[in-house]
Write a protein that holds these residues in place. Structure first.
Motif, PDB file in Angstrom:
ATOM      1  N   GLN A  29      20.975  13.545 -32.702  1.00  0.00           N
ATOM      2  CA  GLN A  29      21.366  12.799 -31.359  1.00  0.00           C
ATOM      3  C   GLN A  29      20.183  12.822 -30.518  1.00  0.00           C
ATOM      4  O   GLN A  29      19.172  13.244 -30.715  1.00  0.00           O
ATOM      5  CB  GLN A  29      22.143  14.120 -30.669  1.00  0.00           C
ATOM      6  N   PHE A  30      20.163  11.710 -29.901  1.00  0.00           N
ATOM      7  CA  PHE A  30      18.967  11.277 -29.000  1.00  0.00           C
ATOM      8  C   PHE A  30      19.471  10.732 -27.691  1.00  0.00           C
ATOM      9  O   PHE A  30      20.532  10.406 -27.526  1.00  0.00           O
ATOM     10  CB  PHE A  30      18.112  10.263 -29.610  1.00  0.00           C
ATOM     11  N   ARG A  31      18.573  11.278 -26.616  1.00  0.00           N
ATOM     12  CA  ARG A  31      18.827  10.688 -25.202  1.00  0.00           C
ATOM     13  C   ARG A  31      17.701   9.820 -24.928  1.00  0.00           C
ATOM     14  O   ARG A  31      16.518  10.232 -24.967  1.00  0.00           O
ATOM     15  CB  ARG A  31      19.229  11.695 -24.530  1.00  0.00           C
ATOM     16  N   ALA A  32      17.729   8.687 -24.175  1.00  0.00           N
ATOM     17  CA  ALA A  32      16.816   7.928 -23.741  1.00  0.00           C
ATOM     18  C   ALA A  32      17.111   7.544 -22.065  1.00  0.00           C
ATOM     19  O   ALA A  32      18.259   7.038 -22.169  1.00  0.00           O
ATOM     20  CB  ALA A  32      16.499   6.784 -24.630  1.00  0.00           C
ATOM     21  N   THR A  33      15.926   7.496 -21.338  1.00  0.00           N
ATOM     22  CA  THR A  33      16.203   7.021 -20.117  1.00  0.00           C
ATOM     23  C   THR A  33      14.864   6.120 -19.763  1.00  0.00           C
ATOM     24  O   THR A  33      14.034   6.088 -20.098  1.00  0.00           O
ATOM     25  CB  THR A  33      16.158   8.088 -18.959  1.00  0.00           C
ATOM     26  N   ARG A  34      15.353   4.785 -19.186  1.00  0.00           N
ATOM     27  CA  ARG A  34      14.300   3.992 -18.678  1.00  0.00           C
ATOM     28  C   ARG A  34      14.139   4.005 -17.212  1.00  0.00           C
ATOM     29  O   ARG A  34      15.119   3.638 -16.614  1.00  0.00           O
ATOM     30  CB  ARG A  34      14.836   2.457 -19.147  1.00  0.00           C
ATOM     31  N   TYR A  35      12.909   3.944 -17.041  1.00  0.00           N
ATOM     32  CA  TYR A  35      12.495   4.025 -15.608  1.00  0.00           C
ATOM     33  C   TYR A  35      11.960   2.905 -14.993  1.00  0.00           C
ATOM     34  O   TYR A  35      10.989   2.243 -15.493  1.00  0.00           O
ATOM     35  CB  TYR A  35      11.613   5.397 -15.339  1.00  0.00           C
ATOM     36  N   TYR A  36      12.407   2.591 -13.628  1.00  0.00           N
ATOM     37  CA  TYR A  36      11.565   1.629 -12.913  1.00  0.00           C
ATOM     38  C   TYR A  36      10.314   2.229 -12.378  1.00  0.00           C
ATOM     39  O   TYR A  36      10.627   3.210 -11.582  1.00  0.00           O
ATOM     40  CB  TYR A  36      12.335   0.809 -11.997  1.00  0.00           C
ATOM     41  N   THR A  37       9.007   1.683 -12.182  1.00  0.00           N
ATOM     42  CA  THR A  37       7.865   2.606 -11.549  1.00  0.00           C
ATOM     43  C   THR A  37       7.096   1.507 -10.849  1.00  0.00           C
ATOM     44  O   THR A  37       7.479   0.143 -11.061  1.00  0.00           O
ATOM     45  CB  THR A  37       7.176   3.216 -12.592  1.00  0.00           C
ATOM     46  N   ASN A  38       6.393   1.872  -9.946  1.00  0.00           N
ATOM     47  CA  ASN A  38       5.349   0.708  -9.311  1.00  0.00           C
ATOM     48  C   ASN A  38       4.209   0.588 -10.026  1.00  0.00           C
ATOM     49  O   ASN A  38       3.463   0.027  -9.466  1.00  0.00           O
ATOM     50  CB  ASN A  38       5.072   1.492  -7.811  1.00  0.00           C
ATOM     51  N   LYS A  39       4.100   0.816 -11.303  1.00  0.00           N
ATOM     52  CA  LYS A  39       3.079   0.586 -12.378  1.00  0.00           C
ATOM     53  C   LYS A  39       3.097  -0.819 -12.976  1.00  0.00           C
ATOM     54  O   LYS A  39       4.192  -1.241 -12.812  1.00  0.00           O
ATOM     55  CB  LYS A  39       3.146   1.677 -13.371  1.00  0.00           C
ATOM     56  N   PRO A  40       2.132  -1.378 -13.580  1.00  0.00           N
ATOM     57  CA  PRO A  40       2.424  -2.674 -13.875  1.00  0.00           C
ATOM     58  C   PRO A  40       3.513  -2.739 -15.008  1.00  0.00           C
ATOM     59  O   PRO A  40       3.826  -1.724 -15.715  1.00  0.00           O
ATOM     60  CB  PRO A  40       0.982  -2.799 -14.753  1.00  0.00           C
ATOM     61  N   ALA A  41       4.113  -3.777 -15.100  1.00  0.00           N
ATOM     62  CA  ALA A  41       5.256  -3.999 -16.179  1.00  0.00           C
ATOM     63  C   ALA A  41       4.607  -4.158 -17.540  1.00  0.00           C
ATOM     64  O   ALA A  41       3.316  -4.494 -17.925  1.00  0.00           O
ATOM     65  CB  ALA A  41       5.519  -5.385 -15.752  1.00  0.00           C
ATOM     66  N   CYS A  42       5.377  -3.751 -18.286  1.00  0.00           N
ATOM     67  CA  CYS A  42       5.039  -3.658 -19.661  1.00  0.00           C
ATOM     68  C   CYS A  42       6.221  -3.925 -20.858  1.00  0.00           C
ATOM     69  O   CYS A  42       7.322  -4.129 -20.413  1.00  0.00           O
ATOM     70  CB  CYS A  42       4.493  -2.225 -20.219  1.00  0.00           C
ATOM     71  N   GLY A  43       5.813  -4.481 -21.877  1.00  0.00           N
ATOM     72  CA  GLY A  43       6.832  -4.751 -22.848  1.00  0.00           C
ATOM     73  C   GLY A  43       6.450  -4.417 -24.490  1.00  0.00           C
ATOM     74  O   GLY A  43       5.631  -3.869 -24.551  1.00  0.00           O
ATOM     75  N   PRO A  44       7.266  -4.939 -25.150  1.00  0.00           N
ATOM     76  CA  PRO A  44       7.080  -4.575 -26.669  1.00  0.00           C
ATOM     77  C   PRO A  44       5.883  -5.476 -27.375  1.00  0.00           C
ATOM     78  O   PRO A  44       5.240  -6.226 -27.093  1.00  0.00           O
ATOM     79  CB  PRO A  44       8.280  -5.192 -27.361  1.00  0.00           C
ATOM     80  N   LYS A  45       5.414  -4.680 -28.084  1.00  0.00           N
ATOM     81  CA  LYS A  45       4.299  -4.874 -29.148  1.00  0.00           C
ATOM     82  C   LYS A  45       4.480  -4.626 -30.404  1.00  0.00           C
ATOM     83  O   LYS A  45       5.547  -4.141 -30.840  1.00  0.00           O
ATOM     84  CB  LYS A  45       2.926  -4.376 -28.474  1.00  0.00           C
ATOM     85  N   ARG A  46       3.400  -4.588 -31.179  1.00  0.00           N
ATOM     86  CA  ARG A  46       3.632  -4.388 -32.793  1.00  0.00           C
ATOM     87  C   ARG A  46       4.132  -2.983 -32.818  1.00  0.00           C
ATOM     88  O   ARG A  46       3.715  -2.111 -32.467  1.00  0.00           O
ATOM     89  CB  ARG A  46       2.195  -4.389 -33.205  1.00  0.00           C
ATOM     90  N   GLY A  47       5.359  -2.881 -33.548  1.00  0.00           N
ATOM     91  CA  GLY A  47       6.181  -1.863 -33.733  1.00  0.00           C
ATOM     92  C   GLY A  47       7.074  -1.447 -32.675  1.00  0.00           C
ATOM     93  O   GLY A  47       7.148  -0.104 -32.468  1.00  0.00           O
ATOM     94  N   HIS A  48       7.645  -2.184 -32.036  1.00  0.00           N
ATOM     95  CA  HIS A  48       8.224  -2.107 -30.830  1.00  0.00           C
ATOM     96  C   HIS A  48       9.247  -0.969 -31.012  1.00  0.00           C
ATOM     97  O   HIS A  48      10.253  -0.741 -31.789  1.00  0.00           O
ATOM     98  CB  HIS A  48       9.328  -3.590 -30.522  1.00  0.00           C
ATOM     99  N   GLY A  49       9.100   0.012 -30.008  1.00  0.00           N
ATOM    100  CA  GLY A  49       9.988   1.247 -30.118  1.00  0.00           C
ATOM    101  C   GLY A  49       9.998   2.199 -31.123  1.00  0.00           C
ATOM    102  O   GLY A  49      10.834   3.170 -30.871  1.00  0.00           O
ATOM    103  N   SER A  50       9.130   2.183 -32.128  1.00  0.00           N
ATOM    104  CA  SER A  50       9.015   3.024 -33.003  1.00  0.00           C
ATOM    105  C   SER A  50       7.907   3.880 -33.141  1.00  0.00           C
ATOM    106  O   SER A  50       7.862   4.991 -33.462  1.00  0.00           O
ATOM    107  CB  SER A  50       9.187   2.237 -34.229  1.00  0.00           C
ATOM    108  N   VAL A  51       6.524   3.385 -32.396  1.00  0.00           N
ATOM    109  CA  VAL A  51       5.434   4.162 -32.721  1.00  0.00           C
ATOM    110  C   VAL A  51       5.370   5.314 -31.957  1.00  0.00           C
ATOM    111  O   VAL A  51       5.071   6.403 -32.500  1.00  0.00           O
ATOM    112  CB  VAL A  51       4.137   3.118 -32.230  1.00  0.00           C
ATOM    113  N   GLN A  52       5.856   5.432 -30.812  1.00  0.00           N
ATOM    114  CA  GLN A  52       5.616   6.435 -30.096  1.00  0.00           C
ATOM    115  C   GLN A  52       6.626   7.624 -30.780  1.00  0.00           C
ATOM    116  O   GLN A  52       6.197   8.791 -30.831  1.00  0.00           O
ATOM    117  CB  GLN A  52       6.173   6.313 -28.389  1.00  0.00           C
ATOM    118  N   PRO A  53       7.695   7.512 -30.833  1.00  0.00           N
ATOM    119  CA  PRO A  53       8.717   8.632 -31.190  1.00  0.00           C
ATOM    120  C   PRO A  53       8.182   8.748 -32.829  1.00  0.00           C
ATOM    121  O   PRO A  53       8.354  10.163 -33.094  1.00  0.00           O
ATOM    122  CB  PRO A  53      10.180   7.953 -31.417  1.00  0.00           C
ATOM    123  N   ARG A  54       7.610   7.906 -33.598  1.00  0.00           N
ATOM    124  CA  ARG A  54       7.293   8.103 -34.801  1.00  0.00           C
ATOM    125  C   ARG A  54       6.156   9.410 -34.721  1.00  0.00           C
ATOM    126  O   ARG A  54       5.900  10.205 -35.900  1.00  0.00           O
ATOM    127  CB  ARG A  54       6.896   6.952 -35.511  1.00  0.00           C
TER     128      ARG A  54
END
Length: 476
Positions: A29-54
């Motif tokens: 089971q997993f739970r994910a939340t995406r937050y809007y912040t006042n920091k610079p916009a970011c997007g996917p790069k090499r290994g999109h969505g997998s590097v951090q949890p791995r």
């Protein structure tokens, strides 16, 4: 995720969806939340969505192995996802070379002989990962092909491939040219790959999710095989009308008995029965007119039967393992990567030089995230709150050649039926397990767990002091 959503929702899904292999589990089971912040916009790069949890998952694998008194490599083998199976979250796995990549890095690094026998301050760490070979779910959802390729045969014998896939340095144009060489037997100097926009080339969804070799490669292969069938029929008709060859064979020449190689079309049993490739093109154009063929790649329905179940679904999954050899200076907190051993299961290496380059480039990027790369924002109250402090490559440091460790790359081939000639991805997968392998090596060296990147000397020193305090106050 910064001020805008971008691919944020997909990233949040991928963070959980791509964790159920190559080391598997029975409940999940997993739970994910995406937050809007006042920091610079970011997007996917090499290994999109997998590097951090791995990073987190592979560290926890080592923690569990230690609690169970198991070798970390053996722990991963015991819990390996079986090949040609379905993961707990509904992803269909074809070939998956986890055991092979682990065995390769263990052998290359002398893991079983050296781990636990190195001097204090030096250690070995291992981690593994898998990644998609193109997302089954197109970035712009529709039922049209994800990739299309147009093939034109010039009467001079030149083969021209038109594709909308972008070669951004990864060598995808070379892969398409090599597919043409394999299918039509034409030398590379007679093949031209035109990669352009949709004013000239058919639509392709582009260079993301490590998709081009598998998906655009399939489209090119389909077009090439359609061309080959027409050429073979034209050659067979001409050779059958040659009385000398007919007397030699004592039967008509059949298209299925012809082979394409070295700019020739020849009979498999009697290679002297042949025609030049340009002559065959001329014969086919005389019979059919302009020789233009198309190929397409469409995905099949995949993924779990739940909301978001198609995220992370792919026709094929690659597999990687890293072993890091690391030294830690306990006086300064400085970490030195002595060497990284990496093995990657790419299915079939259509161009081994390109695959090795992708493995090394991915591993380099992983080490960069470990030591230097750090997105620093001003979080103090005031007018500059949320502003980026290191906005240029003078401040946002990346490793030079002098900072890059020795990387020993190994290609493992476990062909997958979903890929052209069994090929799977190699562009992103070799990054993911580099970072946790280094973290696990640091633990083996000095028994500290680091959970925050980058691993600065200050972070290491703080962890060493905390460990010393715990040992001082621990019960006898």
């Amino acid at each position: 995720g910064g001020a805008y959503a971008s691919f944020g929702m997909i990233t949040a899904f991928c963070a959980g969806q791509l964790l159920t292999g190559p080391v598997g589990m029975k409940s999940y089971q997993f739970r994910a939340t995406r937050y809007y912040t006042n920091k610079p916009a970011c997007g996917p790069k090499r290994g999109h969505g997998s590097v951090q949890p791995r990073f987190a998952f592979e560290i926890m694998c080592d923690m569990m192995a230690e609690r169970l008194a198991l070798d970390p490599i053996e722990f991963r083998k015991i819990n390996a996802v079986p090949e040609h199976s379905v993961t707990v979250n509904g992803q269909k796995i074809g070939t998956l070379g986890l055991r092979e990549v682990l065995d390769k890095v263990a052998d290359a690094s002398s893991w079983y002989e050296r781990r636990g026998h190195l001097p204090k301050g030096r250690g070995l760490g291992v981690a593994a990962s898998m990644y998609i070979s193109g997302t089954n779910y197109p970035v712009y959802p529709n039922d049209m092909p994800q990739s299309s390729v147009t093939l034109r045969l010039d009467r001079s014998g030149r083969v021209i491939l038109l594709s909308g896939a972008a070669d951004i340095g990864q060598g995808s144009n070379s892969v398409l040219a090599q597919l043409a060489t394999e299918e039509l037997g034409v030398s590379l100097e007679n093949i031209q790959v035109i990669s352009g926009d949709s004013d000239l080339c058919p639509v392709d969804l582009g260079a993301y999710s490590s998709r081009i070799t598998l998906m655009t490669g399939h489209a090119a292969q389909e077009a090439l095989r359609r061309a080959r069938a027409v050429l073979a029929n034209a050659a067979a008709k001409n050779l059958s009308e040659n009385g000398h060859w007919q007397r030699l064979l004592n039967r008509p020449v059949r298209a299925q008995n012809l082979r394409f190689s070295c700019d020739r079309v020849f009979h498999e049993e009697n290679p002297e029965i042949d025609l030049g490739f340009s002559k065959v093109v001329e014969l086919a154009e005389s019979a059919h007119g302009s020789l233009v063929f198309t190929g397409n790649y469409r995905t099949m329905p995949r993924g779990g039967a739940y909301r978001g179940g198609s995220i992370g679904a792919s026709p094929a999954y690659s597999c990687t393992a890293h072993v890091a050899d690391v030294s830690v200076d306990q006086e300064t907190g400085k970490i030195t990567i002595n060497k990284i051993y990496v093995a990657h299961d790419c299915g079939r290496a259509i161009n081994p030089d390109l695959v090795e380059g992708q493995i090394e480039g991915s591993t380099y990027m992983g080490t960069a995230e470990v030591f230097l790369e750090h997105f620093i924002t001003d979080v103090d109250p005031g007018a500059r709150n949320g502003m980026l402090i290191n906005p240029s490559l003078l401040d946002y440091r990346i490793p030079t050649s002098l900072d890059t460790p020795d990387i020993e790359a190994h290609i493992i081939e476990k062909p997958d039926p979903a890929g052209p000639y069994g090929a799977k991805e190699a562009g992103e997968g070799p990054l993911h397990s580099a970072i946790p392998a280094i973290a696990n090596a640091i633990y083996d060296a000095v028994k500290i767990r680091l959970f925050t990147l980058p691993f600065s000397p200050r972070l290491v020193k703080d962890a060493l002091r905390a460990k010393a305090r715990e040992e001082l106050h621990a019960p006898a």
